[in-house]
Scaffold this motif. Structure first.
Motif, PDB file in Angstrom:
ATOM      1  N   GLY A  52      -5.472   5.371   5.108  1.00  0.00           N
ATOM      2  CA  GLY A  52      -5.433   4.081   5.674  1.00  0.00           C
ATOM      3  C   GLY A  52      -4.048   3.885   6.299  1.00  0.00           C
ATOM      4  N   ALA A  53      -3.803   2.766   6.907  1.00  0.00           N
ATOM      5  CA  ALA A  53      -2.653   2.190   7.813  1.00  0.00           C
ATOM      6  C   ALA A  53      -1.282   2.186   7.121  1.00  0.00           C
ATOM      7  CB  ALA A  53      -3.041   0.889   8.651  1.00  0.00           C
ATOM      8  N   TRP A  54      -0.356   2.581   7.663  1.00  0.00           N
ATOM      9  CA  TRP A  54       0.897   2.354   6.894  1.00  0.00           C
ATOM     10  C   TRP A  54       1.500   1.202   6.978  1.00  0.00           C
ATOM     11  CZ3 TRP A  54       4.458   4.513   3.886  1.00  0.00           C
ATOM     12  CH2 TRP A  54       5.933   4.158   4.056  1.00  0.00           C
ATOM     13  N   ASP A  55       1.998   0.289   6.142  1.00  0.00           N
ATOM     14  CA  ASP A  55       2.115  -0.895   5.885  1.00  0.00           C
ATOM     15  C   ASP A  55       3.773  -1.076   5.909  1.00  0.00           C
ATOM     16  OD1 ASP A  55       2.252   0.376   3.356  1.00  0.00           O
ATOM     17  OD2 ASP A  55       1.933  -1.762   2.297  1.00  0.00           O
ATOM     18  N   GLY A  56       4.436  -0.138   6.381  1.00  0.00           N
ATOM     19  CA  GLY A  56       6.284  -0.363   6.466  1.00  0.00           C
ATOM     20  C   GLY A  56       6.327  -0.571   7.844  1.00  0.00           C
ATOM     21  N   THR A  57       7.504   0.132   8.040  1.00  0.00           N
ATOM     22  CA  THR A  57       8.084  -0.247   9.633  1.00  0.00           C
ATOM     23  C   THR A  57       7.940   1.601  10.171  1.00  0.00           C
ATOM     24  OG1 THR A  57      10.317   0.580   9.090  1.00  0.00           O
ATOM     25  CG2 THR A  57       9.917  -1.980   8.916  1.00  0.00           C
ATOM     26  N   PRO A  58       7.994   1.371  11.532  1.00  0.00           N
ATOM     27  CA  PRO A  58       8.021   2.814  12.033  1.00  0.00           C
ATOM     28  C   PRO A  58       9.092   3.514  11.675  1.00  0.00           C
ATOM     29  CG  PRO A  58       7.198   1.042  13.631  1.00  0.00           C
ATOM     30  CD  PRO A  58       7.721   0.399  12.369  1.00  0.00           C
ATOM     31  N   ASP A  59      10.224   3.161  11.584  1.00  0.00           N
ATOM     32  CA  ASP A  59      11.463   3.751  11.275  1.00  0.00           C
ATOM     33  C   ASP A  59      11.257   4.320   9.656  1.00  0.00           C
ATOM     34  OD1 ASP A  59      12.389   3.296  13.710  1.00  0.00           O
ATOM     35  OD2 ASP A  59      13.897   1.733  12.941  1.00  0.00           O
ATOM     36  N   ASP A  60      10.611   3.724   9.070  1.00  0.00           N
ATOM     37  CA  ASP A  60      10.640   3.911   7.662  1.00  0.00           C
ATOM     38  C   ASP A  60       9.496   5.070   7.654  1.00  0.00           C
ATOM     39  OD1 ASP A  60      12.312   2.267   6.226  1.00  0.00           O
ATOM     40  OD2 ASP A  60      10.811   0.756   5.864  1.00  0.00           O
ATOM     41  N   PHE A  61       8.727   5.085   8.524  1.00  0.00           N
ATOM     42  CA  PHE A  61       7.465   6.327   8.574  1.00  0.00           C
ATOM     43  C   PHE A  61       8.016   7.291   8.897  1.00  0.00           C
ATOM     44  CE2 PHE A  61       3.523   8.028  10.451  1.00  0.00           C
ATOM     45  CZ  PHE A  61       2.860   8.226   9.036  1.00  0.00           C
ATOM     46  N   ALA A  62       9.085   7.212   9.785  1.00  0.00           N
ATOM     47  CA  ALA A  62       9.499   8.479  10.182  1.00  0.00           C
ATOM     48  C   ALA A  62      10.642   9.111   9.165  1.00  0.00           C
ATOM     49  CB  ALA A  62      10.468   8.177  11.668  1.00  0.00           C
ATOM     50  N   LYS A  82       0.691  -1.317   0.129  1.00  0.00           N
ATOM     51  CA  LYS A  82      -0.039   0.008  -0.015  1.00  0.00           C
ATOM     52  C   LYS A  82       1.044   1.153   0.314  1.00  0.00           C
ATOM     53  CE  LYS A  82      -4.137  -2.161   1.694  1.00  0.00           C
ATOM     54  NZ  LYS A  82      -5.487  -2.162   2.741  1.00  0.00           N
ATOM     55  N   ASP A  83       0.624   2.056   0.827  1.00  0.00           N
ATOM     56  CA  ASP A  83       1.517   3.404   0.907  1.00  0.00           C
ATOM     57  C   ASP A  83       3.133   3.136   1.107  1.00  0.00           C
ATOM     58  OD1 ASP A  83      -0.418   5.257   0.417  1.00  0.00           O
ATOM     59  OD2 ASP A  83      -1.168   5.260   2.609  1.00  0.00           O
ATOM     60  N   ARG A  84       3.431   1.883   1.468  1.00  0.00           N
ATOM     61  CA  ARG A  84       5.042   1.811   1.521  1.00  0.00           C
ATOM     62  C   ARG A  84       5.613   2.065   0.292  1.00  0.00           C
ATOM     63  NH1 ARG A  84       5.563  -3.465   2.248  1.00  0.00           N
ATOM     64  NH2 ARG A  84       6.912  -3.822   0.258  1.00  0.00           N
ATOM     65  N   HIS A  85       4.616   1.586  -0.881  1.00  0.00           N
ATOM     66  CA  HIS A  85       5.326   1.887  -2.237  1.00  0.00           C
ATOM     67  C   HIS A  85       5.916   3.457  -2.365  1.00  0.00           C
ATOM     68  CE1 HIS A  85       1.568   4.150  -3.474  1.00  0.00           C
ATOM     69  NE2 HIS A  85       2.094   4.668  -4.544  1.00  0.00           N
ATOM     70  N   ILE A  86       5.313   4.329  -1.895  1.00  0.00           N
ATOM     71  CA  ILE A  86       5.901   5.615  -1.824  1.00  0.00           C
ATOM     72  C   ILE A  86       7.505   5.624  -1.556  1.00  0.00           C
ATOM     73  CG2 ILE A  86       5.981   7.818  -1.016  1.00  0.00           C
ATOM     74  CD1 ILE A  86       2.887   7.234  -0.165  1.00  0.00           C
ATOM     75  N   LEU A  87       7.834   5.060  -0.723  1.00  0.00           N
ATOM     76  CA  LEU A  87       9.256   5.213   0.066  1.00  0.00           C
ATOM     77  C   LEU A  87       9.946   3.973  -0.819  1.00  0.00           C
ATOM     78  CD1 LEU A  87      11.097   6.492   2.206  1.00  0.00           C
ATOM     79  CD2 LEU A  87      10.657   4.647   3.574  1.00  0.00           C
ATOM     80  N   ASP A  88       9.234   2.906  -1.096  1.00  0.00           N
ATOM     81  CA  ASP A  88      10.149   1.824  -2.017  1.00  0.00           C
ATOM     82  C   ASP A  88      10.570   2.201  -3.348  1.00  0.00           C
ATOM     83  OD1 ASP A  88       9.821  -0.022   0.190  1.00  0.00           O
ATOM     84  OD2 ASP A  88       8.278  -1.250  -0.680  1.00  0.00           O
TER      85      ASP A  88
END
Length: 205
Positions: free
Chosen positions: A110-120, A72-78
């Motif tokens: 929606g909920a972040w589907d990566g790690t907390p560190d990645d979100f930060a 999901k939104d992890r694709h942004i950082l990936d």
């Protein structure tokens, strides 16, 4: 014609990157990306400063982080990390900014589907940016394309809400997205829906 830039792949390389990503994670995001690219090119052709070929390339790559999915939104950082590692920093930037018409983390649906560190880290990256006209056009075009063709912004808002849910900031996000259309209508001197092949005909037919 787009000037060569080490920060952006050629159209041919961008197409191959998308095909490679599709092989890893097939899905509706691939035709969506192609329609985003076509929308960006079509609107840039009427824009006084943006380059149509460059915008098409950025459109092809904006969702490239889906290559690691399903996600999901992890694709942004990936997508940002993958394109940065290749040296395509302009494309990486759009992979980061396309979901943030308001560049604040709590506007994600929606909920972040990566790690907390990645979100930060995502928040730190956003805080370092000022949105450009290219960023804003890709944000708009992301709201004009479904997997099966062009759409109105309201149709796309419903599509995203059904897949990601909504939160307290969703109305503010929608208002900002609609403001993008008003901006580009004015800059281009035309209702940008008229620049998207087949969209007006779909409603009138």
């Amino acid at each position: 014609m787009t000037l060569p830039s080490a920060a952006l792949p050629s159209p041919e390389v961008a197409e191959q990157l998308l095909l490679d990503a599709e092989a890893l994670n097939p899905g509706a995001w691939v035709p969506h990306s192609r329609y985003v690219a076509l929308a960006a090119q079509s609107i840039a052709e009427r824009h006084p400063t943006l380059d149509p070929e460059r915008m098409h390339t950025l459109g092809l790559l904006h969702d490239l982080g889906r290559r690691t999915g399903p996600n999901k939104d992890r694709h942004i950082l990936d997508g940002y990390d993958f394109l940065t590692a290749l040296g395509y920093t302009d494309a990486a930037r759009v992979a980061l900014t396309h979901s943030f018409v308001i560049p604040e983390l709590d506007t994600l649906q929606g909920a972040w589907d990566g790690t907390p560190d990645d979100f930060a880290r995502l928040g730190q990256l956003l805080a370092s940016l000022t949105l450009s006209e290219e960023d804003r056009l890709l944000q708009l075009c992301d709201m004009l394309a479904l997997a099966d063709g062009f759409c109105t912004m309201q149709e796309r808002m419903i599509d995203v809400a059904l897949r990601y849910t909504v939160n307290d900031r969703t109305p503010e996000r929608w208002q900002a997205q609609l403001a993008l259309k008003t901006h580009f209508d004015g800059v281009c001197g035309v209702n940008i829906y008229r620049l998207l092949p087949g969209l007006v005909e779909r409603f009138l037919g």
